[in-house]
Design a protein around this motif. Structure first.
Motif, PDB file in Angstrom:
ATOM      1  N   LYS A   1      -1.133   2.355   2.760  1.00 46.40           N
ATOM      2  CA  LYS A   1      -2.556   2.434   2.174  1.00 46.40           C
ATOM      3  C   LYS A   1      -2.809   3.799   1.835  1.00 46.40           C
ATOM      4  CE  LYS A   1      -4.102  -1.536   4.763  1.00 46.40           C
ATOM      5  NZ  LYS A   1      -4.519  -2.644   3.644  1.00 46.40           N
TER       6      LYS A   1
ATOM      7  N   SER B   1      -0.283   6.584   2.612  1.00 48.41           N
ATOM      8  CA  SER B   1      -0.085   7.125   3.944  1.00 48.41           C
ATOM      9  C   SER B   1       1.187   6.378   4.334  1.00 48.41           C
ATOM     10  CB  SER B   1      -1.118   6.829   5.026  1.00 48.41           C
ATOM     11  OG  SER B   1      -1.272   5.413   5.215  1.00 48.41           O
ATOM     12  N   GLN B   2       1.853   6.771   5.543  1.00 45.05           N
ATOM     13  CA  GLN B   2       2.864   5.860   5.997  1.00 45.05           C
ATOM     14  C   GLN B   2       2.801   4.457   6.036  1.00 45.05           C
ATOM     15  OE1 GLN B   2       4.129   7.894   9.484  1.00 45.05           O
ATOM     16  NE2 GLN B   2       5.253   9.450   8.461  1.00 45.05           N
ATOM     17  N   THR B   3       1.497   3.922   6.041  1.00 44.52           N
ATOM     18  CA  THR B   3       1.196   2.582   6.288  1.00 44.52           C
ATOM     19  C   THR B   3       1.229   1.828   4.965  1.00 44.52           C
ATOM     20  OG1 THR B   3      -1.137   2.829   6.034  1.00 44.52           O
ATOM     21  CG2 THR B   3      -0.152   2.869   8.334  1.00 44.52           C
TER      22      THR B   3
ATOM     23  N   ILE C   1      -8.770   1.181   2.937  1.00 39.77           N
ATOM     24  CA  ILE C   1      -8.120   0.450   4.080  1.00 39.77           C
ATOM     25  C   ILE C   1      -8.385  -0.862   3.911  1.00 39.77           C
ATOM     26  CG2 ILE C   1      -7.801   0.187   6.670  1.00 39.77           C
ATOM     27  CD1 ILE C   1      -8.614   3.444   6.988  1.00 39.77           C
TER      28      ILE C   1
END
Length: 369
Positions: free
Chosen positions: A269, A265-267, A192
Motif C-alpha cells: 500500500k 510500503s512493504q505491505t 490504506i
C-alpha cells in the motif's frame, strides 16, 4: 502529454514544481487563490513568481480556492497527478487564525482527497506536509551548546537526525502543526483504506529566491532581507537553534521523482510519509546564519534576543534515509548552503538596487575544508 495539478502554484515550492514539470514535458494546471498576501501583508504577495511562466504554452493557472468544488472537480477528472502544496504555512500565524488554518490545511486537503477518490482514484497524490507534525517533541531530547569559532549551535546528544518514527502526539504543535498532521494522516488513510496512491513530504526550512519571506514564515530569506536593509532582527528563544535548509528546486526534484515512480510500503500500500530537508550538510544555526550574512556582505547585523515562540523547534535535521532507500539514484540536494545564501543575497541586492559585492561567495565551502 500528461497533466499535473499543482495547488499553491505561485508559492515558493509551487512555482519550482511548475518549472520542473514543464521542463520534463508535462502540461501544468496551477490552482492558487493568492492568499499569502492576505495572511502576511503586501510584501508576501506571490503573483510575481508566476510572471516568467505565463508565456509557457503548456501552463495554465487558475485563480481559485482548493475548496471550490465547481472549479476543482473538472480539473481533477482530467489530471494524471496532483501535487498539493496550497497551505496556511505559518505556525505563529495559526495561533491567531486557528479556524482559517484548519479550513485551509486540514479541510482543504481532505476535500481534494475525497474529490480524487470519487473521480480519479488511481492517480498519484503528493502532499507537502511539515515537520511541525512532530510538534515540539524534538525539544524533549538533550542538547549541548557548541561554540567553536564561527560554529555556534545546539547539537543533539542522542541523534544525528530525526526520522519518520519520531512521535507526533503528546506534545505541543500550535494549530498549524495539528492541521498539517490531520491532513498528513488523511493522506495516509486514503491510501490504506481506499487504495489511493499518496505520499506525504514533511518539509522543514524550504528556501529559494521565490520565497516571499516574512518574520512569521521563512527565517533565512527574512534574515538576509533585514540585514541588507539594516533593519532590526528579533532572535526568538536564542540563536543556537538549528535548521536544515533545502532549496525549492531540490524539493521539486524529490516530488517529481515520487510522482513519476511512486513506491509502496512493504505491505503493497501507499501513503508513506517522508521527511524532507537539507540534512546535516545544509544545517545552520540562527547565530551561524547571522555570521554568514555578515561575512558575505560586510554588513553588521542589528539583532535583539526575544522570548521563545510557541512550539518552536530547538534543533531540526532531517533523516532522509527512507527516501534514499526508495530512490537510490537520488544523491541528495544539489544546492548547498553557499548557493542558497548567495542566491538569496543577490536576489535582495537586485530588488533593493544596492551597490554591494559579496565578499565570501564560498564561505561555507571554505569553512568546512
Amino acid at each position: 502529454m500528461k497533466n499535473v495539478i499543482i495547488t499553491g502554484s505561485s508559492g515558493l515550492i509551487g512555482s519550482a514544481c511548475v518549472e520542473k514539470f514543464l521542463h520534463e514535458g508535462w502540461h501544468v494546471t496551477g490552482v492558487d487563490n493568492f492568499t499569502r498576501e492576505k495572511l502576511f501583508g503586501k510584501e508576501a504577495d506571490t503573483h510575481s513568481n508566476l510572471d516568467p511562466l505565463k508565456k509557457e504554452r503548456n501552463f495554465t493557472n487558475i485563480e481559485s480556492d482548493i475548496r471550490n468544488n465547481e472549479v476543482v472537480t473538472p480539473l481533477i477528472k482530467d489530471a494524471d497527478a496532483i501535487v498539493h502544496l496550497a497551505a496556511q504555512p505559518s505556525h505563529p500565524r495559526s495561533l491567531e487564525i486557528p479556524m482559517e488554518d484548519f479550513q485551509i490545511n486540514a479541510f482543504g486537503t481532505l476535500n481534494l482527497l475525497e474529490l480524487t477518490r470519487k473521480y480519479n482514484p488511481d492517480i498519484p497524490f503528493a502532499y507537502m506536509s511539515s515537520n511541525k507534525v512532530y510538534g515540539d517533541y524534538p525539544n524533549y531530547y538533550n542538547y549541548t551548546t557548541i561554540e567553536n569559532g564561527v560554529y555556534k549551535r545546539y547539537e543533539n546528544t542522542a541523534l544525528e537526525s530525526f526520522d519518520e518514527y519520531l512521535p507526533i502526539d503528546g506534545c505541543g504543535h500550535t494549530p498549524f502543526g495539528v492541521s498539517k498532521a490531520a491532513a498528513d494522516m488523511y493522506c495516509q488513510e486514503y491510501a490504506i483504506n481506499y487504495g489511493m496512491t499518496t505520499a506525504t513530504f514533511r518539509g522543514g526550512c524550504l528556501i529559494g529566491s521565490h520565497q516571499k519571506a516574512v518574520e512569521m514564515h521563512g527565517f533565512l530569506g527574512f534574515f538576509t532581507k533585514q540585514i541588507l536593509q539594516q533593519n532590526k532582527l528579533f532572535v526568538y528563544g536564542g540563536g543556537y537553534r538549528v535548521r536544515d535548509n533545502i532549496h525549492s528546486s531540490d524539493v521539486a526534484d524529490v516530488l517529481y521523482r515520487w510522482i513519476t515512480k511512486p513506491v509502496p510500503s512493504q505491505t503493497g500500500k501507499f501513503g508513506k510519509p517522508y521527511n524532507l530537508g537539507g540534512m546535516r550538510a545544509n544545517s545552520v544555526s540562527i547565530y551561524e546564519t547571522i555570521a554568514a550574512i555578515e561575512a558575505k556582505t560586510g554588513l553588521k547585523a542589528n539583532f535583539e534576543e526575544a522570548p521563545e515562540r510557541e512550539s518552536d523547534h530547538l534543533w531540526w535535521i532531517s533523516n532522509m534515509s527512507r527516501f534514499k532507500n526508495d530512490y537510490p539514484d537520488w544523491k541528495g540536494p544539489k544546492k548547498d548552503l553557499d548557493y542558497i545564501f548567495n542566491e538569496l543575497l543577490h536576489n535582495w541586492i537586485d530588488i533593493f538596487h544596492l551597490d554591494l559585492d559579496l565578499k565570501e561567495p564560498h564561505y561555507f565551502r571554505e569553512l568546512r575544508t
